[in-house]
Design an enzyme around this catalytic site. Structure first.
Site, PDB file in Angstrom:
ATOM      1  NE  ARG A  46      33.046  29.235  12.899  1.00  0.00           N
ATOM      2  CZ  ARG A  46      33.867  29.745  13.803  1.00  0.00           C
ATOM      3  NH1 ARG A  46      35.133  29.957  13.503  1.00  0.00           N
ATOM      4  NH2 ARG A  46      33.450  30.051  14.988  1.00  0.00           N
ATOM      5  CD  GLU A  53      38.826  31.475  25.559  1.00  0.00           C
ATOM      6  OE1 GLU A  53      38.570  31.667  24.359  1.00  0.00           O
ATOM      7  OE2 GLU A  53      39.640  32.154  26.208  1.00  0.00           O
ATOM      8  CE  LYS A  60      33.069  31.739  22.235  1.00  0.00           C
ATOM      9  NZ  LYS A  60      33.778  31.111  23.362  1.00  0.00           N
TER      10      LYS A  60
END
Length: 666
Positions: free
Chosen positions: A264, A33, A274
RNA sequence: UGGCCUAUGGUGUAACUGGCAACACGUCUGAUUUUGGUUCAGAAGAGUCUAGGUUCGAGCCCUAGUAGGCCAACCA
């Protein structure tokens, strides 16, 4: 050909191939994104999908998941493309979910017509309430059974901007009682009267992630859609949407993508969210997304990391499904390994003290040959100037020191790298007792064996340079894993140290980005802030330093030893652990462990103990531990029962003498 | 009071059901070295979360536990 073992995703692909999937149908994608910069965690996802592309010679699309105009910006698109390219990966197609808005809309209409989607007109609060909780089923809302005609009409008017944001949404009609909350009539569209970075003001309804992402995979005919673990619950919905849409054009779009999830990457002492990284940027804790302390790709690049090292790193950490925390030491190992082979060696003094070579002529200058890289014969050599007055590191001199100190001390000899052997004779001190000069004599006989070798620079030839030394940004191993504390509480106040250093003159022409090894210190690169007047270096990473490990550091009470992010274990399980190895220990250690067990036993309840009576015969240690616990309990008033007696009798007849002894003690 | 996922040395990953478990980082020895780097040789460290079960044989299969993670944004 060395067959590396496959990770679980590769196993899945191999199995699919074995079951008839044609190899040229393989297709992957990386779907960021564009709402922030890529970080080292994304590199794992990039490495997996692009790595698979390379391995199977399959295309990998770069698809920007841009369905939320409020957060996404062109700046991020550009940065992401730059970073992926820099890492050395090539995408087959640059695509955007927003390219599919029309197709998605058309399919949504078909879904409505089938009665599989409806317009809801409640507040988000009301819908949230009807949705239930993970442990409680939801209930149907009042608009759930609107007619197809009404839904079509409303949805059409949503699209044409007739309604305010928040007044209506389109939802899939699945099951409000579903145990998976994502299946409780998930939203497909919301009204957002915002300009999109690509589609401008064409749309005022925007599709949600679940509806968009899966169908984008499907449109691109992705075979394996790989994402991180938190999307596991979404898979059910991913499949539901996929099956609905498939029937509209099974011939044109035959491939049903398969979503699979991996854990992850987490790195110790850093954060990877983020949102939190953005906070560091916005609050000025760091200088920007590319601050060399940031775990972003751009930060690592500026810091001096190489694409090679980063790729090696993600390759080494592997792919699996359990939560993990990778030690930053591994990342550091990877960059050292790469730079050791490639970085030219130079000499630089970061914390100088003056050396005067009293028997070297005042005006004499010699240009001595220095090897550029002992690991690379092709690297050649250069010349470095030597003169009467030099700088060496303060830490490389002590007036007096033991013989484990290989560096310079009064009366001692040491080799100057690429130059002569010197002996320290006396020191000059200032009023505060600080050493200002070390007076030495040199000898031209360089063949002598001396233990230490120091780096140095000639004072009158040295260049001044700014050196930025970095330490970890956070002092906690897992700064964002504490429920009671904010990650900002763990910020390291000393994560940046700027020093004025002296470097050899060959560095005059160093260009931005150039990487060097400052001998005996570490790897450094020229920062983007450098100008023709002022050269600035970043410390990428220090050399391994086995000497520093031996010297007791008088640093802050090492936070590393502070309580691990583990919760308190039960006494019984600690005892079991101890017991396992009991019989392997030498006697003195056995005694220690025994004492420990007896102490812990006080916290154990009989209910916890009894299951251990059944412990398999071969696990002697565990049975001994059980006997010890039992002893403590009997001593404190536990009544014997059948199970206890049986256990004791069995123990007494064991082949292990230790066990027999302990059991006989009861 | 639900669903899903996970559990192998300090860390991360392996192990075709078949040998008390392999590799990398880290740790510790020793050798070499004009970088206390590199390189080389070696060591320590794991009864594979627990307890049962199936089997001649289980890290792997079965059962029951335990622990950790994820799921209630008109975010992705």
């Amino acid at each position: 050909m060395s067959e590396k073992s496959l990770n679980f995703i590769e196993h899945i692909i191999e199995e699919d191939l074995a079951n008839g999937l044609e190899k040229d149908k393989l297709r992957f994608r990386f779907p960021p994104e564009p709402n922030g910069y890529l970080h080292i965690g994304h590199t794992k996802a990039i490495g997996i999908s692009f790595g698979l592309g390379l391995k199977y010679k399959a295309p990998v699309n770069l698809r920007f998941d841009d369905t939320n105009p409020a957060k996404e910006e062109q700046e991020y698109v550009d940065a992401i493309k730059r970073d992926i390219k820099w890492l050395g990966y090539q995408w087959a197609n640059e695509l955007y979910s927003s390219d599919y808005f029309q197709q998605l809309y058309d399919w949504a209409i078909l879904l409505i017509k089938e009665g599989k989607a409806y317009v809801d007109s409640q507040s988000s609060e009301a819908m949230a309430e009807q949705k239930g909780t993970p442990t409680q089923p939801g209930v149907d809302g009042p608009y759930r059974n609107r007619s197809v005609e009404e839904n079509l009409d409303l949805f059409n008017r949503m699209k044409h901007g007739e309604f305010e944001e928040g007044s209506h949404v389109l939802r899939a009609k699945i099951d409000m009682q579903h145990p998976n909350m994502l299946m409780r009539d998930p939203l497909m569209y919301r009204i957002l009267k915002k300009a999109h970075h690509r589609t401008g003001t064409d749309w005022c309804i925007y599709p949600m992630y679940d509806w968009t992402h899966g169908e984008s995979d499907y449109i691109e005919q992705i075979s394996h859609s790989l994402c991180s673990l938190e999307f596991k619950p979404h898979r059910e919905l991913y499949d539901w949407f996929k099956e609905q849409v498939y029937k509209y054009q099974p011939e044109a779009l035959p491939m049903l993508p398969k979503q699979r999830e991996f854990a992850r990457l987490n790195l110790s002492y850093t954060i990877m969210s983020k949102r939190k990284l953005l906070k560091l940027v916005e609050e000025g804790i760091v200088s920007g997304w590319d601050d060399p302390r940031m775990p972003t790709i751009s930060g690592l690049r500026r810091r001096g990391y190489t694409p090679n090292a980063i790729r090696k790193f993600v390759e080494t950490v592997g792919v699996a499904k359990r939560d993990n925390v990778i030690d930053v030491a591994l990342l550091e190992f990877c960059i050292r390994e790469d730079l050791n082979k490639t970085a030219p060696r130079v000499m630089a003094v970061l914390d100088p003290v003056k050396v005067v070579i009293t028997n070297y002529p005042e005006d004499k200058v010699e240009w001595l040959e220095a090897e550029n890289n002992p690991e690379d014969e092709q690297a050649g050599s250069r010349e470095v100037p030597f003169s009467r007055e030099l700088y060496i590191e303060k830490a490389d001199f002590k007036e007096a020191a033991g013989n484990k100190f290989f560096r310079l001390k009064l009366g001692g000899e040491v080799r100057l790298k690429n130059a002569y052997i010197i002996q320290a004779n006396h020191v000059v001190k200032d009023a505060n007792g600080e050493i200002t000069e070390i007076h030495c004599t040199y000898s031209e006989d360089t063949s002598k064996k001396v233990k230490g070798t120091l780096h140095w620079v000639s004072i009158k030839h040295a260049l001044k340079a700014e050196v930025r030394e970095y330490d970890r940004l956070f002092m906690d191993e897992a700064p964002d894993s504490h429920q009671d504390k904010d990650f900002m509480d763990f910020l390291n106040p000393n994560s940046l140290k700027v020093v004025e250093a002296f470097v050899e003159p060959s560095l005059q022409d160093a260009k931005i980005g150039d990487r060097f090894q400052f001998q005996r210190l570490g790897y450094f690169n020229v920062d983007t802030d450098a100008t023709s007047e002022k050269i600035i270096f970043n410390k990428t990473v220090g050399l391994r330093d086995t000497w520093a490990k031996q010297t007791p550091k008088l640093k802050q009470p090492t936070p590393q030893n502070a309580p691990k992010p583990q919760q308190q274990r039960k006494a019984i399980s600690v005892i079991q652990q101890l017991g396992k190895k009991y019989t392997n220990y030498p006697e003195d250690k056995q005694a220690k462990v025994k004492a420990e067990i007896l102490e812990l036993a006080k916290q154990v309840t009989y209910d916890e103990l009894e299951p251990l009576f059944g412990t398999a015969v071969k696990k002697v240690g565990t049975r001994i531990a059980a006997v010890l616990i039992l002893k403590v309990m009997l001593d404190t008033g536990l009544e014997r029962n059948e199970a206890i007696n049986e256990f004791i009798e069995k123990a007494k007849t064991d082949t292990n003498q230790l066990l027999v002894d302990e059991a006989s003690n009861l």
